[in-house]
Design a protein around this motif. Structure first.
Motif, PDB file in Angstrom:
ATOM      1  N   HIS A  63      11.003  -7.437 -28.926  1.00  0.00           N
ATOM      2  CA  HIS A  63      10.011  -6.450 -29.369  1.00  0.00           C
ATOM      3  C   HIS A  63      10.440  -5.035 -29.032  1.00  0.00           C
ATOM      4  CE1 HIS A  63       5.604  -5.075 -29.426  1.00  0.00           C
ATOM      5  NE2 HIS A  63       5.843  -5.576 -30.595  1.00  0.00           N
TER       6      HIS A  63
ATOM      7  N   SER B 282       8.152  -7.408 -35.141  1.00  0.00           N
ATOM      8  CA  SER B 282       7.148  -8.406 -35.510  1.00  0.00           C
ATOM      9  C   SER B 282       7.165  -8.672 -37.008  1.00  0.00           C
ATOM     10  CB  SER B 282       5.765  -7.995 -35.025  1.00  0.00           C
ATOM     11  OG  SER B 282       5.588  -6.633 -35.189  1.00  0.00           O
TER      12      SER B 282
ATOM     13  N   VAL C 201       7.581 -10.674 -28.632  1.00  0.00           N
ATOM     14  CA  VAL C 201       6.610 -10.487 -29.721  1.00  0.00           C
ATOM     15  C   VAL C 201       5.419 -11.399 -29.461  1.00  0.00           C
ATOM     16  CG1 VAL C 201       6.182 -10.743 -32.194  1.00  0.00           C
ATOM     17  CG2 VAL C 201       8.314  -9.726 -31.415  1.00  0.00           C
TER      18      VAL C 201
ATOM     19  N   GLU D   7       1.819  -9.834 -29.179  1.00  0.00           N
ATOM     20  CA  GLU D   7       0.895 -10.018 -30.313  1.00  0.00           C
ATOM     21  C   GLU D   7      -0.063 -11.187 -30.136  1.00  0.00           C
ATOM     22  OE1 GLU D   7       1.854  -8.691 -33.899  1.00  0.00           O
ATOM     23  OE2 GLU D   7       3.090  -7.137 -33.004  1.00  0.00           O
TER      24      GLU D   7
ATOM     25  N   ASP E   9      -2.902 -12.498 -32.514  1.00  0.00           N
ATOM     26  CA  ASP E   9      -2.705 -11.934 -33.848  1.00  0.00           C
ATOM     27  C   ASP E   9      -1.697 -12.757 -34.649  1.00  0.00           C
ATOM     28  OD1 ASP E   9      -4.419 -10.086 -32.978  1.00  0.00           O
ATOM     29  OD2 ASP E   9      -2.953  -8.455 -32.743  1.00  0.00           O
ATOM     30  N   ILE E  10      -0.778 -13.397 -33.936  1.00  0.00           N
ATOM     31  CA  ILE E  10       0.215 -14.217 -34.648  1.00  0.00           C
ATOM     32  C   ILE E  10      -0.498 -15.367 -35.357  1.00  0.00           C
ATOM     33  CG2 ILE E  10       2.177 -15.793 -34.340  1.00  0.00           C
ATOM     34  CD1 ILE E  10       3.162 -13.953 -32.120  1.00  0.00           C
TER      35      ILE E  10
ATOM     36  N   THR F 242       5.532  -6.248 -21.795  1.00  0.00           N
ATOM     37  CA  THR F 242       5.825  -7.590 -22.321  1.00  0.00           C
ATOM     38  C   THR F 242       6.422  -8.511 -21.262  1.00  0.00           C
ATOM     39  OG1 THR F 242       7.977  -6.849 -23.126  1.00  0.00           O
ATOM     40  CG2 THR F 242       6.165  -6.864 -24.710  1.00  0.00           C
TER      41      THR F 242
END
Ligand code: 5AD
Ligand code: SF4
Length: 470
Positions: free
Chosen positions: A73, A79, A108, A112, A115-116, A194
């Motif tokens: 990321h 993404s 990622v 995320e 949201d993934i 992250t």
């Protein structure tokens, strides 16, 4: 930050994972790895954990029982790349009657999370970098409940304690993660979010893993960490060690492996570490030391907590300690508020330090980082112009560094087959790829090579060590 000279980022690679097994009793897992060496290392550890649960690796997602995207990321539209790859994999999953398990791992996944699944509901598992040891349990949970599994928290438990020992050879040049996360909070960087806070593995665990890698054939070990120079782990007999002490212990292991470490922050390069470069011949005279910018104004805006002069003085001290030390670095162009004058200061730094290699990146706003909120963003066109200019200078310096070695002899560690038949490929002390004509039986050995030609990114030569005149 780990970067691939250090395996620069965002190129999907399947490198060490490219074997297909013929054993039909085993389930097949394909890991597609983006990003830095730490992701490569993590993919290897996920394979170890899955091997104990009946999975064998395959290099292709076609027909695999499980596909894991190990994502990065750090820059660019990582993404978006993940979602487009997922679109392709969705068709394969459908073709498998839905049996293929799709997992998204890495930064990622961490950034995320849910949201993934909202965008790609056919994904089965989303797992952050601190949860890899739980992968088999997640697969089982997915099968049991039928619901997608998300694990992105930073666990209190240490995943390294739960991961199985490295079971498959990691090659002649192996990686060993000693530290993860970062507390530096550079304005542009997503790593502290992250990968989380800085965490060092205990020295004893690192020494056990190093011995194991050596037993599996490693002749060079690169210690990995987003900020490895900040490593400070429990010592084997109480107290704590810093990186210099760890390097001394590794250098004393039987096997005399070459040692490297990456990536460092200039602020953590203390006297003890500089002295390790002076004292340990096994510590390779090549150091990746990101500076990011040559302008004090931008370094302050980046929250780097060092000036251009600090960096130059540090380089002088390192070169005093180890005269043949070569340097590589990372540069970002177009950080918010960077003017032409700031950029010129970066060029000045490049000319005064002279690097053997460097990675130049266009600043890319990362959601949630302070720099992304700054008002004076540099235009894409201007970033592109600065990048081209900087890369031109870096190319020249790298070509000069490579051509300076023509006619000299170098110790080269052979790591694998070369591009053409009859050729083998090795690494110089300075991390340059070196091609020679020679038998594959030399892979894993270090030989003296007379360098005959320099190419933009590599060298070629002839083995001259007694007994081998190729
Ligand atoms: N934009 C551009 N480059 C970045 N890097 C990290 N974050 C960003 C960003 N937002 C670069 C830094 C770091 C390397 C691994 O990636 O130069 O050292
Ligand atoms: Fe990111 Fe800065 Fe930490 Fe490197 S030192 S990982 S650039 S925050």
């Amino acid at each position: 930050m780990v970067d691939n000279s250090v395996g620069s980022v965002l190129q999907a690679s399947q490198s060490s994972l490219n074997e297909t097994t013929a054993n039909i009793d085993l389930k097949r897992v394909c890991i597609l790895t983006w990003g830095c060496q730490m992701n490569e290392y993590d993919s290897g550890r996920m394979l170890d954990v899955l091997a104990l649960n009946g999975y064998a690796r395959t290099g292709t997602p076609q027909g695999a029982d499980m596909v894991i995207l190990n994502t990065c990321h750090i820059r660019n539209k990582a993404s978006e790349k993940v979602f487009s790859e997922l679109g392709r994999l969705r068709l394969m999953k459908e073709a498998s009657g839905g049996r293929m398990i799709l997992a998204v791992a890495g930064c990622v996944a961490q950034a995320e999370g849910k949201d993934i699944l909202a965008r790609a509901p056919f994904v089965d598992i989303v797992l952050g970098p601190q949860t890899y040891h739980r992968l088999p349990e997640m697969v089982a949970r997915r099968a049991r409940s039928g619901d997608a599994v998300i694990e992105t928290e930073f666990l209190v438990e240490d995943k390294f304690e739960f991961l199985p020992e490295q079971s498959s050879p990691r090659g002649v040049a192996a990686f060993l993660t000693v530290q993860e996360g970062c507390d530096k909070f550079c304005s542009f960087c997503v790593v502290p979010y992250t990968r989380g806070a800085e965490q060092s593995r205990p020295a004893a665990a690192i020494l056990v893993e190093a011995r194991r890698l050596i037993a599996l054939g490693a002749r060079e070990i690169t210690l990995l960490g987003q900020n490895v120079s900040a490593w400070h782990g429990d010592a084997p007999n109480g107290g704590s060690w810093d990186l210099s002490r760890l390097l001394r212990a590794l250098a004393a292991l039987p096997g005399q492996v070459r040692l490297r470490y990456t990536t460092s922050h200039p602020r953590d390069m203390d006297l003890a570490l500089i002295e390790a470069h002076r004292d340990l011949p096994m510590l390779m005279p090549f150091l990746h030391l990101p500076v990011q910018s040559g302008s004090d104004r931008i370094l302050a805006a980046m929250n780097r907590r060092h000036t251009m002069d600090d960096y130059r003085r540090l380089v002088d001290r390192l070169r005093e300690a180890r005269q043949d030390l070569a340097l590589s670095s990372d540069f970002i162009v177009g950080h918010p508020e960077e003017t032409d004058e700031d950029f010129e200061a970066t060029i000045c730094l490049l000319h005064s330090v002279r690097f053997a290699q460097a990675y130049c990146f266009k600043y890319s706003p990362r959601p949630g980082t302070p720099a992304a909120r700054l008002r004076f963003q540099v235009s894409e066109a201007e970033k592109g112009r600065r990048l081209q200019m900087l890369q031109g200078i870096v190319r020249e310096q790298q070509a000069r560094f490579n051509s300076d070695s023509v006619g000299s002899t170098m110790n080269v560690l052979f790591t694998g087959p070369g591009r053409h038949s009859g050729q083998i490929l090795g690494r110089s002390l300075y991390f340059q790829p070196v091609h020679v004509t020679g038998p594959a039986s030399l892979i894993g050995e270090e030989k003296v090579v007379l360098i005959r030609n320099a190419h933009p990114n590599s060298l070629s030569g002839t083995i001259i060590q007694k007994g081998f005149r190729a």
